[in-house]
Design an enzyme around this catalytic site. Structure first.
Site, PDB file in Angstrom:
ATOM      1  N   GLU A   1       0.832  -1.216   0.000  1.00 41.06           N
ATOM      2  CA  GLU A   1       0.000   0.000   0.000  1.00 41.06           C
ATOM      3  C   GLU A   1       0.866   1.265   0.000  1.00 41.06           C
ATOM      4  O   GLU A   1       0.763   2.128   0.860  1.00 41.06           O
ATOM      5  CB  GLU A   1      -0.970  -0.004   1.176  1.00 41.06           C
ATOM      6  CG  GLU A   1      -2.002  -1.105   1.108  1.00 41.06           C
ATOM      7  CD  GLU A   1      -3.091  -1.020   2.163  1.00 41.06           C
ATOM      8  OE1 GLU A   1      -4.224  -1.441   1.881  1.00 41.06           O
ATOM      9  OE2 GLU A   1      -2.799  -0.522   3.278  1.00 41.06           O
TER      10      GLU A   1
ATOM     11  N   GLU B   1      -6.278  -6.854  -1.437  1.00 45.63           N
ATOM     12  CA  GLU B   1      -6.890  -6.920  -0.119  1.00 45.63           C
ATOM     13  C   GLU B   1      -8.352  -6.527  -0.213  1.00 45.63           C
ATOM     14  O   GLU B   1      -8.697  -5.531  -0.867  1.00 45.63           O
ATOM     15  CB  GLU B   1      -6.208  -5.956   0.864  1.00 45.63           C
ATOM     16  CG  GLU B   1      -4.762  -6.246   1.166  1.00 45.63           C
ATOM     17  CD  GLU B   1      -4.195  -5.287   2.212  1.00 45.63           C
ATOM     18  OE1 GLU B   1      -4.993  -4.649   2.948  1.00 45.63           O
ATOM     19  OE2 GLU B   1      -2.955  -5.173   2.282  1.00 45.63           O
TER      20      GLU B   1
END
Length: 369
Positions: free
Chosen positions: A166, A270
């Protein structure tokens, strides 16, 4: 500043969630080949004696249970030197053996940190904290190559590798943080991660992962930025949690744009959805608001339906994979979120796992090609 202009998409005509989910491009819907789950906390749970039960109520290996639900890919995060002694290289090698023995493919998620790395924090491991950018370039290459090569040597070569987790505004802050529009420092690190992975095993896919499923403008800013610096990658990855990242229609739009714009496969690295709003332990849940997404309740049925719709949306937008984040992380005492205090902290994900607080799987959850 990041650009604010959003691009219009053909899919923007979709105005309702059911329509967005059911929308079919002119060509046949894509198949999802990466049907995944991040099981990074599982090893600790099993070491603490956690039990997992299939839909029939029979105790079984949790990887076998998930595989029976359609899983074919497992994701493991790796931290450099976590205080817990879990999710480090040694534990990842051990977990990879279990994963590969089940016939599952393997994605290694390099955080390049001793603890959690995400859009709000990208702290270097303590051993690298004083290093210059040029030193960090060597660190990234050497560490990536070492972990990948160690996995390969034991017969568990990773099928995919994430260079960072991320990394919306960079990694290994402050050296690798994107300041203004200067992507050069980050790009120099990503190139080293790519080179190390390919030197280890040319067939391993290199994944670049951001949590930009909420904003196509942000996704374009980031991936345009690294592309302009000559970064090469194989798979574009996004995080998508509906309560943080918006509607399924928006997800569809972002996937279709980044897929066409960069010419690379897209995966949702995710996602998750709650099966309850209640809390199993003393640690507050990561998401505590009312369940807002698509009319799906916080229940077994709601969780399964939302996950199915996310997969449908990804598939119809042309993505190749969806990973559920930490489906096995139910509230096992001693498996807290903080690697520096695993016994003293709890699990903020106990309402989002696909196993309930006694380890029984959601009977309706399924990964679908």
């Amino acid at each position: 500043m990041k650009p604010s202009l959003r691009v219009a998409f053909a899919a923007a005509v979709l105005s309702t969630v059911p329509l967005a989910v059911a929308a079919t491009p002119a060509h046949a819907a894509n198949s999802l080949t990466m049907l995944g789950a991040d099981v990074s906390s599982l090893q600790r749970s099993l070491d603490l004696g956690a039990k997992y039960y299939n839909a029939a109520g029979t105790a079984a290996d949790p990887l076998d249970i998930l595989k029976s639900k359609g899983l074919n890919y497992a994701r493991l995060r790796v931290w450099n030197n976590p205080a817990s002694g879990y999710n480090n290289k040694a534990k990842v090698l051990q977990a990879a053996t279990s994963i590969k023995s089940k016939g599952l493919r393997l994605l290694i998620d390099f955080h390049y940190s001793d603890t959690w790395a995400d859009p709000g924090k990208q702290y270097p491991p303590a051993g690298w904290a004083s290093h210059s950018l040029s030193q960090l370039q060597s660190d990234v290459y050497n560490y990536t190559y070492d972990v990948c090569s160690s996995l390969k040597a034991q017969g568990t070569t990773p099928d995919s590798v994430q260079i960072g987790n991320e990394i919306n505004v960079g990694m290994l802050w402050p050296q690798g943080k994107v300041t203004g529009n200067n992507f050069a420092p980050l790009a120099s690190l990503l190139k080293q991660g790519y080179a190390a992975t390919k030197a280890c095993n040319g067939g391993t896919q290199v994944v670049i992962h951001t949590a930009d499923a909420d904003s196509d403008a942000n996704a374009r800013w980031f991936y345009d930025g690294i592309k302009a610096q000559g970064v090469v990658w194989d798979v574009t990855a996004l995080s998508y949690y509906c309560f943080w990242h918006g509607s399924l229609t928006n997800l569809y739009n972002v996937i279709t744009d980044v897929k066409s714009r960069y010419g690379k496969p897209v995966v949702i690295a995710e996602t998750a959805y709650p099966f309850t709003t209640a809390n199993a332990d003393s640690e507050g849940n990561s998401y505590t608001g009312a369940v807002p997404c698509d009319g799906n309740a916080a229940s077994w049925a709601g969780q399964a339906t939302e996950f199915s719709w996310i997969q449908d949306t990804a598939r119809n937008a042309g993505a190749i994979g969806v990973f559920y984040w930490e489906p096995t992380w139910y509230a096992v005492k001693g498996n807290g979120w903080d690697p520096a205090n695993m016994n003293g902290t709890g699990d903020g994900w106990d309402n989002m796992a696909v196993f309930d607080w006694t380890g029984h799987v959601n009977p309706s959850i399924v990964w679908t090609p």
